[in-house]
Design a protein around this motif. Structure first.
Motif, PDB file in Angstrom:
ATOM      1  N   LYS A 207     -24.057 -15.264 -44.182  1.00  0.00           N
ATOM      2  CA  LYS A 207     -25.248 -14.544 -44.643  1.00  0.00           C
ATOM      3  C   LYS A 207     -26.528 -15.221 -44.174  1.00  0.00           C
ATOM      4  O   LYS A 207     -26.528 -16.398 -43.811  1.00  0.00           O
ATOM      5  CB  LYS A 207     -25.211 -14.439 -46.169  1.00  0.00           C
ATOM      6  N   GLY A 209     -30.855 -15.993 -44.693  1.00  0.00           N
ATOM      7  CA  GLY A 209     -31.837 -16.214 -45.746  1.00  0.00           C
ATOM      8  C   GLY A 209     -33.263 -16.257 -45.237  1.00  0.00           C
ATOM      9  O   GLY A 209     -33.520 -16.421 -44.045  1.00  0.00           O
ATOM     10  N   ASP A 264     -30.219 -11.695 -47.058  1.00  0.00           N
ATOM     11  CA  ASP A 264     -29.138 -11.768 -48.045  1.00  0.00           C
ATOM     12  C   ASP A 264     -29.501 -12.740 -49.167  1.00  0.00           C
ATOM     13  O   ASP A 264     -29.081 -12.559 -50.315  1.00  0.00           O
ATOM     14  CB  ASP A 264     -27.845 -12.238 -47.370  1.00  0.00           C
ATOM     15  N   TYR A 265     -30.248 -13.792 -48.786  1.00  0.00           N
ATOM     16  CA  TYR A 265     -30.769 -14.745 -49.762  1.00  0.00           C
ATOM     17  C   TYR A 265     -32.284 -14.775 -49.609  1.00  0.00           C
ATOM     18  O   TYR A 265     -32.798 -14.895 -48.493  1.00  0.00           O
ATOM     19  CB  TYR A 265     -30.259 -16.168 -49.497  1.00  0.00           C
ATOM     20  N   ALA A 298     -30.739  -9.219 -51.052  1.00  0.00           N
ATOM     21  CA  ALA A 298     -30.946 -10.362 -51.942  1.00  0.00           C
ATOM     22  C   ALA A 298     -31.138  -9.906 -53.387  1.00  0.00           C
ATOM     23  O   ALA A 298     -30.542 -10.475 -54.310  1.00  0.00           O
ATOM     24  CB  ALA A 298     -32.151 -11.173 -51.479  1.00  0.00           C
ATOM     25  N   LYS A 303     -29.453 -12.467 -55.538  1.00  0.00           N
ATOM     26  CA  LYS A 303     -29.619 -13.682 -54.746  1.00  0.00           C
ATOM     27  C   LYS A 303     -31.086 -13.969 -54.409  1.00  0.00           C
ATOM     28  O   LYS A 303     -31.405 -14.467 -53.319  1.00  0.00           O
ATOM     29  CB  LYS A 303     -28.795 -13.587 -53.459  1.00  0.00           C
ATOM     30  N   ILE A 305     -33.574 -16.565 -55.234  1.00  0.00           N
ATOM     31  CA  ILE A 305     -33.398 -17.936 -55.749  1.00  0.00           C
ATOM     32  C   ILE A 305     -34.771 -18.606 -55.857  1.00  0.00           C
ATOM     33  O   ILE A 305     -35.439 -18.862 -54.850  1.00  0.00           O
ATOM     34  CB  ILE A 305     -32.477 -18.734 -54.808  1.00  0.00           C
ATOM     35  N   GLY A 332     -27.325 -21.474 -55.571  1.00  0.00           N
ATOM     36  CA  GLY A 332     -27.902 -20.180 -55.208  1.00  0.00           C
ATOM     37  C   GLY A 332     -27.052 -19.356 -54.270  1.00  0.00           C
ATOM     38  O   GLY A 332     -27.031 -18.121 -54.358  1.00  0.00           O
ATOM     39  N   ILE A 333     -26.320 -20.029 -53.361  1.00  0.00           N
ATOM     40  CA  ILE A 333     -25.571 -19.274 -52.354  1.00  0.00           C
ATOM     41  C   ILE A 333     -24.101 -19.113 -52.712  1.00  0.00           C
ATOM     42  O   ILE A 333     -23.293 -18.673 -51.884  1.00  0.00           O
ATOM     43  CB  ILE A 333     -25.710 -19.924 -50.967  1.00  0.00           C
TER      44      ILE A 333
END
Length: 334
Positions: A207, A209, A264-265, A298, A303, A305, A332-333
């Motif tokens: 993923k 971020g 994704d994050y 996210a 996700k 964070i 977080g992940i």
């Protein structure tokens, strides 16, 4: 006849006694001479220099510092350095107390001298303190020349483009200056083990971020090689955008940008949470979790964070913040 024999016998005994006394005297004199010679040899041997008088030369970004090992009255203008000295058990004398991160609040105590601010050192107080060394980083770099007149001043900012090498060098150098080499090596080994675990976890996820900083209703993005680039460069989270400008203040972006990149994050650093004076700032979530961001993976996957700005913004680059930063990313992940 008997009388002559008796006298001869006594004479022989007398000679034997005299010989024995002479031998003992000679042995005693020899021992004394040996002892005196040893003492003389000991007195003429070159004494070893005490460890605290050992001189070091430290080369850094702004110059070269010559100082004694284990210097006294340590002044620190970088919170990452303060973290590391704290972890290694090194006492400090002065810090800028007004903007201390929460995890370093013990240094607000009156037993520590308030050294001014990160940008404006209190030169009068520092002169009176007669420090053995002063540590600075980017925020205090403009005062380097003036501080260096007071005491050997060492720049120890972390190079974000080469985060781990500069972080490791700083910790190792501090260990050397204060005779804490073994402790520094142990802490670095533990951190490297944690980094390996987080990096493997991030890589395996596949993923991507994005790191953003929020302040005053505005948003800046950070990518590889930037202030928060270690999240990508060291921790292994793939960037959603490889082309973000690597600058101290980040690249100004909109929430349309965030929605378009669809991370994704989404990692958020809330600057206002640690720099706003007076009335408490609203949490970054009220700004970030809007209709545009709610369209991203996210948000949908839970996700977003929120990173602790005490570690990520105010401090960072020290032996206290690094393990905590790793924990936040690892949690977080998941």
């Amino acid at each position: 006849m008997n009388k002559k024999i008796s006298m001869l016998f006594m004479a022989i005994i007398f000679i034997v006694v005299l010989s024995a006394c002479g031998a003992n005297k000679e042995a005693n004199n020899g021992a004394a001479n040996t002892s005196n010679n040893a003492a003389t040899s000991s007195n003429t041997a070159e004494p070893a220099a005490p460890a605290e008088e050992e001189e070091l030369t430290i080369t850094h970004k702004l110059g070269e510092a010559k100082l004694k090992k284990n210097p006294g009255n340590v002044v620190v203008f970088d919170y990452g350095v303060l973290e590391t000295l704290d972890k290694l058990g090194v006492e400090v004398a002065a810090v800028p107390q007004d903007s201390l991160p929460g995890h370093l609040s013990k240094y607000k105590d009156s037993k520590y001298t308030n050294a001014g601010t990160l940008f404006e050192p209190d030169f009068e107080k520092l002169n009176a303190l007669n420090p053995g060394v002063i540590f600075i980083s980017g925020r205090s770099s403009e005062a380097y020349e003036e501080l260096n007149k007071i005491a050997p001043t060492i720049f120890m900012g972390v190079d974000t483009a080469n985060y781990m090498s500069s972080f490791t060098e700083n910790v190792t150098t501090l260990g050397k200056i204060f005779g804490k080499e073994a402790e520094a090596e142990k802490e670095l080994a533990a951190i490297n083990d944690s980094i390996k675990a987080v990096n493997e976890q991030a890589t395996a996820s596949g993923k991507k971020g994005l790191v953003i900083l929020t302040t005053g209703g505005k948003v800046s993005a950070y990518g590889p090689g930037s202030r928060f680039g270690l999240l990508h460069d060291v921790f292994g989270v793939a960037p959603v955008d490889e082309n973000i400008e690597a600058s101290t203040h980040g690249q100004s972006v909109s929430f349309e940008y965030v929605a378009e990149k669809n991370p994704d994050y989404l990692f958020v650093v809330d600057r206002d949470a640690v720099v706003t004076e007076g009335e408490k700032a609203e949490p970054a979530s009220k700004l970030v979790e809007n209709d545009l961001v709610k369209k991203t993976n996210a948000y949908k996957d839970g996700k977003i964070i929120y990173l602790d700005p005490n570690y990520w913004y105010l401090a960072g680059g020290g032996l206290l913040s690094m393990p905590e930063m790793l924990k936040e990313v690892q949690e977080g992940i998941k």
